[in-house]
Design a protein around this motif. Structure first.
Motif, PDB file in Angstrom:
ATOM      1  N   GLU A  93       0.798  -1.220   0.000  1.00 45.52           N
ATOM      2  CA  GLU A  93       0.000   0.000   0.000  1.00 45.52           C
ATOM      3  C   GLU A  93       0.834   1.274   0.000  1.00 45.52           C
ATOM      4  O   GLU A  93       0.366   2.323  -0.437  1.00 45.52           O
ATOM      5  N   THR A 124      -3.359  -1.481  10.238  1.00 44.28           N
ATOM      6  CA  THR A 124      -3.188  -2.663   9.394  1.00 44.28           C
ATOM      7  C   THR A 124      -3.740  -3.904  10.083  1.00 44.28           C
ATOM      8  O   THR A 124      -4.397  -4.738   9.448  1.00 44.28           O
ATOM      9  N   VAL A 216      -5.227  -6.716   0.946  1.00 46.88           N
ATOM     10  CA  VAL A 216      -5.065  -5.595   0.006  1.00 46.88           C
ATOM     11  C   VAL A 216      -6.219  -5.560  -0.994  1.00 46.88           C
ATOM     12  O   VAL A 216      -6.806  -4.504  -1.249  1.00 46.88           O
ATOM     13  N   ASN A 220      -9.695  -2.917  -1.605  1.00 45.56           N
ATOM     14  CA  ASN A 220      -9.979  -2.244  -2.872  1.00 45.56           C
ATOM     15  C   ASN A 220     -11.383  -2.534  -3.414  1.00 45.56           C
ATOM     16  O   ASN A 220     -11.749  -2.055  -4.489  1.00 45.56           O
TER      17      ASN A 220
END
Length: 221
Positions: A93, A124, A216, A220
């Motif tokens: 990221e 995180t 991740v 998105n």
């Protein structure tokens, strides 16, 4: 940023360097000596050498990993190589991570000695736990290395977040986290490993979940 190992030329690593490295390691030459040879020939700095080393594995290792990778961990118990996953998510990221030849996502440089606790790490961890909740996993065991500063504090925070989210899980601090993870895996064939650490993966036969990549991509959606 995430790139594929076949796209290392986008960070100024010559295609010929990668191809020559693959040629050597697939024929049984040691990775470190092959990297030294290729690095000297193509005048690669230490960062580029480390990037090749972390993202390009011999075909013999890839064949041990590819069939074991799974995406669905619904209802399954998972053991999480905590710093490995955190560093990879942050790397993807904020700087660079690579989808390696064995299909697992890795950060460009795994340097645990420079790991620093802070808001970024807690954020995180929260994303990882939200991802576990989305996946509806069974028991989630986070394993942290005691040699990294403030691991006890981070483990306590992980347990706190798990509890607040109603998740079944724990966070353990161990002197040799890798050894502990391998022993846990060898004792339970149904336990899934969330890590991209080849030093763990090649000595076990358990299924593998690329949690960093999952987190991740989940972020998105």
């Amino acid at each position: 940023m995430i790139i594929k190992w076949t796209g290392l030329h986008t960070v100024n690593i010559p295609k010929d360097a990668v191809e020559d490295y693959v040629y050597l390691i697939d024929r049984g030459y040691k990775q470190k000596s092959s990297l030294e040879l290729i690095g000297s020939r193509f005048l690669l700095d230490s960062y580029k050498r480390q990037l090749i080393f972390r993202s390009v594995q011999p075909a013999s290792i890839c064949r041990k990993i590819w069939p074991r990778i799974i995406t669905d961990i619904h209802g399954r118990s998972v053991i999480i190589d905590c710093y490995n996953v955190i560093n990879t998510v942050i790397g993807a990221e904020e700087s660079l991570a690579v989808i390696s030849r064995d299909s697992l996502l890795r950060d460009a440089q795994e340097v645990h000695s420079s790991f620093k606790m802070g808001p970024k790490v807690i954020y995180t961890v929260m994303k990882i736990i939200q991802y576990l909740k989305y996946q509806k996993t069974g028991h989630a065991m986070f394993v942290l290395d005691s040699q990294i500063s403030r691991s006890g504090e981070l483990a306590a925070k992980i347990r706190e977040i798990l509890s607040s989210e109603g998740m079944d899980g724990d966070a353990l601090v161990r002197r040799d986290a890798d050894k502990f993870i391998k022993e846990e895996l060898q004792g339970d064939e149904d336990l899934i490993i969330a890590s991209s650490d080849t030093g763990i993966l090649i000595y076990t036969t358990n299924e593998i979940h690329d949690m960093a990549r999952g987190v991740v991509e989940f972020g998105n959606i």
